[in-house]
Every structure is written in structure tokens, then in C-alpha cells.
Design a protein around this motif. Sequence first.
Motif, PDB file in Angstrom:
ATOM      1  N   MET A   1       0.844  -1.171   0.000  1.00 34.77           N
ATOM      2  CA  MET A   1       0.000   0.000   0.000  1.00 34.77           C
ATOM      3  C   MET A   1       0.895   1.241   0.000  1.00 34.77           C
ATOM      4  O   MET A   1       1.773   1.373   0.841  1.00 34.77           O
ATOM      5  N   PRO A   2       0.702   2.153  -0.936  1.00 40.85           N
ATOM      6  CA  PRO A   2       1.560   3.344  -1.000  1.00 40.85           C
ATOM      7  C   PRO A   2       1.312   4.274   0.182  1.00 40.85           C
ATOM      8  O   PRO A   2       0.219   4.304   0.754  1.00 40.85           O
ATOM      9  N   TYR A   3       2.350   5.001   0.530  1.00 45.60           N
ATOM     10  CA  TYR A   3       2.270   5.954   1.631  1.00 45.60           C
ATOM     11  C   TYR A   3       1.461   7.173   1.218  1.00 45.60           C
ATOM     12  O   TYR A   3       1.680   7.732   0.156  1.00 45.60           O
ATOM     13  N   GLU A   4       0.511   7.566   2.061  1.00 50.23           N
ATOM     14  CA  GLU A   4      -0.280   8.766   1.813  1.00 50.23           C
ATOM     15  C   GLU A   4       0.049   9.783   2.889  1.00 50.23           C
ATOM     16  O   GLU A   4      -0.232   9.534   4.072  1.00 50.23           O
ATOM     17  N   PRO A   5       0.640  10.912   2.508  1.00 54.75           N
ATOM     18  CA  PRO A   5       0.942  11.924   3.525  1.00 54.75           C
ATOM     19  C   PRO A   5      -0.339  12.525   4.079  1.00 54.75           C
ATOM     20  O   PRO A   5      -1.378  12.520   3.423  1.00 54.75           O
ATOM     21  N   PRO A   6      -0.265  13.032   5.324  1.00 56.71           N
ATOM     22  CA  PRO A   6      -1.446  13.667   5.903  1.00 56.71           C
ATOM     23  C   PRO A   6      -1.791  14.946   5.153  1.00 56.71           C
ATOM     24  O   PRO A   6      -0.975  15.481   4.403  1.00 56.71           O
ATOM     25  N   PRO A   7      -3.006  15.463   5.356  1.00 61.73           N
ATOM     26  CA  PRO A   7      -3.404  16.709   4.692  1.00 61.73           C
ATOM     27  C   PRO A   7      -2.498  17.871   5.090  1.00 61.73           C
ATOM     28  O   PRO A   7      -1.776  17.800   6.082  1.00 61.73           O
ATOM     29  N   GLU A   8      -2.577  18.947   4.327  1.00 57.68           N
ATOM     30  CA  GLU A   8      -1.792  20.148   4.639  1.00 57.68           C
ATOM     31  C   GLU A   8      -2.109  20.630   6.050  1.00 57.68           C
ATOM     32  O   GLU A   8      -3.265  20.622   6.470  1.00 57.68           O
ATOM     33  N   LEU A   9      -1.097  21.073   6.747  1.00 56.50           N
ATOM     34  CA  LEU A   9      -1.237  21.507   8.132  1.00 56.50           C
ATOM     35  C   LEU A   9      -2.236  22.653   8.278  1.00 56.50           C
ATOM     36  O   LEU A   9      -3.044  22.663   9.209  1.00 56.50           O
ATOM     37  N   ALA A  10      -2.231  23.593   7.348  1.00 60.26           N
ATOM     38  CA  ALA A  10      -3.118  24.753   7.435  1.00 60.26           C
ATOM     39  C   ALA A  10      -4.590  24.358   7.432  1.00 60.26           C
ATOM     40  O   ALA A  10      -5.428  25.053   7.998  1.00 60.26           O
ATOM     41  N   GLY A  11      -4.917  23.227   6.817  1.00 60.02           N
ATOM     42  CA  GLY A  11      -6.298  22.796   6.730  1.00 60.02           C
ATOM     43  C   GLY A  11      -6.767  21.935   7.891  1.00 60.02           C
ATOM     44  O   GLY A  11      -7.906  21.500   7.914  1.00 60.02           O
ATOM     45  N   LEU A  12      -5.890  21.680   8.863  1.00 60.18           N
ATOM     46  CA  LEU A  12      -6.240  20.818   9.990  1.00 60.18           C
ATOM     47  C   LEU A  12      -6.552  21.637  11.235  1.00 60.18           C
ATOM     48  O   LEU A  12      -5.865  22.620  11.530  1.00 60.18           O
ATOM     49  N   SER A  13      -7.566  21.224  11.976  1.00 64.61           N
ATOM     50  CA  SER A  13      -7.830  21.844  13.275  1.00 64.61           C
ATOM     51  C   SER A  13      -6.915  21.198  14.303  1.00 64.61           C
ATOM     52  O   SER A  13      -6.342  20.121  14.067  1.00 64.61           O
ATOM     53  N   LEU A  14      -6.802  21.808  15.462  1.00 64.33           N
ATOM     54  CA  LEU A  14      -5.983  21.250  16.526  1.00 64.33           C
ATOM     55  C   LEU A  14      -6.513  19.881  16.953  1.00 64.33           C
ATOM     56  O   LEU A  14      -5.735  18.965  17.222  1.00 64.33           O
ATOM     57  N   THR A  15      -7.804  19.703  16.952  1.00 59.88           N
ATOM     58  CA  THR A  15      -8.413  18.412  17.288  1.00 59.88           C
ATOM     59  C   THR A  15      -8.005  17.358  16.265  1.00 59.88           C
ATOM     60  O   THR A  15      -7.664  16.223  16.632  1.00 59.88           O
ATOM     61  N   GLU A  16      -8.019  17.716  14.987  1.00 57.18           N
ATOM     62  CA  GLU A  16      -7.614  16.773  13.934  1.00 57.18           C
ATOM     63  C   GLU A  16      -6.130  16.433  14.046  1.00 57.18           C
ATOM     64  O   GLU A  16      -5.736  15.282  13.857  1.00 57.18           O
ATOM     65  N   VAL A  17      -5.304  17.423  14.373  1.00 60.31           N
ATOM     66  CA  VAL A  17      -3.869  17.174  14.557  1.00 60.31           C
ATOM     67  C   VAL A  17      -3.662  16.210  15.718  1.00 60.31           C
ATOM     68  O   VAL A  17      -2.914  15.235  15.604  1.00 60.31           O
ATOM     69  N   ALA A  18      -4.322  16.466  16.842  1.00 60.79           N
ATOM     70  CA  ALA A  18      -4.184  15.596  18.012  1.00 60.79           C
ATOM     71  C   ALA A  18      -4.603  14.164  17.682  1.00 60.79           C
ATOM     72  O   ALA A  18      -3.960  13.203  18.120  1.00 60.79           O
ATOM     73  N   LYS A  19      -5.644  14.022  16.893  1.00 55.39           N
ATOM     74  CA  LYS A  19      -6.108  12.683  16.495  1.00 55.39           C
ATOM     75  C   LYS A  19      -5.066  11.992  15.629  1.00 55.39           C
ATOM     76  O   LYS A  19      -4.762  10.811  15.818  1.00 55.39           O
ATOM     77  N   LEU A  20      -4.491  12.701  14.656  1.00 60.94           N
ATOM     78  CA  LEU A  20      -3.452  12.124  13.798  1.00 60.94           C
ATOM     79  C   LEU A  20      -2.223  11.711  14.604  1.00 60.94           C
ATOM     80  O   LEU A  20      -1.639  10.654  14.367  1.00 60.94           O
ATOM     81  N   VAL A  21      -1.834  12.552  15.570  1.00 61.21           N
ATOM     82  CA  VAL A  21      -0.679  12.230  16.421  1.00 61.21           C
ATOM     83  C   VAL A  21      -0.967  10.970  17.227  1.00 61.21           C
ATOM     84  O   VAL A  21      -0.131  10.068  17.329  1.00 61.21           O
TER      85      VAL A  21
END
Length: 184
Positions: A1-21
Motif C-alpha cells: 500500500m503506498p504511503y499517503e501523507p497527511p493533509p496540509e497543516l493549514a487545513g487541519l484543526s488542533l483536534t484533527e492534529v491531536a487525532k493524527l498524532v
Amino acid sequence: MPYEPPPELAGLSLTEVAKLVAERKLPPLDRWSPVHTGDSEMRIASDGRWFHQGGEIRRPAMVRAFASLLMCDERGTHWLVTPSQKLSVEVEDAAFVAVDMKQESDTLVFRLNTDDLVIAGPDHPIEAEGDPDTPAIYVKVRHGTRARLNRSTYAQLVEFALARADEANPAVTSGGATFSLRPA
């Protein structure tokens, strides 16, 4: 399965960032006790590029996999750690480069050259080194490793600091902790 980078940082909320982490499953390097030590013949250049036996590792997914196995000991030696091996890695400056930054409320998030996301705070402090005329700004990542802010990310951070503090003592707050951007 190819690697998919996460979405651009500017488009993420802090909640979404915390979830990805939280969803990023990293190996438990601190629980492994490898018996074999050696040299990986790898080097991480100051611009974040990885090399093995002189040739650049160009596959982002491979760099990301190696980076998840990286630690730095108290002497400043970087290691690739697996359950059975601990191999040294030459690091010219920092193991990672912070390539983007986002500020939401009083929280700062950095995207690294490996697509890792780091939320600055007490567990991931921001440190200023060098001298006041040419400072170098770093953020602690994990297992003793850290990321140096690239020029544009450094400029973003300074702009954020100057909007909140005086020029004589630029500082930022993230995760309830305050970090001076002036080297000691």
C-alpha cells in the motif's frame, strides 16, 4: 500500500492534529534492549536528507520508516533501534527539519520533513541555541531527537512571537509553557 501523507497543516484543526498524532503507532524503542550494536552507514544532512553509503535515500516512506526507529542518547549519538540491533547514525545538525507551523489559540503545531506532526509544549519544548544575531530554533520530537526549524518556519514563529511580545524578549506559548526565542 503506498504511503499517503497527511493533509496540509493549514487545513487541519488542533483536534484533527491531536487525532493524527494519537493514531500514529510508533515502535516502543524505549522498551527494546538490542544486543548487537554497529554502524548503519547512514547520515542525516542538515537539510533533512537521508543518505546510506553516500547515496541519497529518495523514497519518503523509507525515510519515514527509518525515522520512526530513531533515538538520541544523552551523549548526542543518534541510533536506529530495532529489537535486535542498535546502529549509529551520523546527524549533521538535527534528525528532523520542521518545515511548517500552525498556530491555533495558544498552541503551536509543527510538521516535520517526515510528515510527523509535533504539538509544542512541556513534552515537546522549543529551544533557542546559537547567539542572538544568528539563533537556531529547535523543537524536541521524541526519544531525545529534535527538529530544527527551517528558514520559513522560523520566520512564521518569529512573526507569531513578535505579535505577542516585545522585540527585546521574543517568546511563544504553547501547551501552557512559554519558550524564549532568544538564545541563553
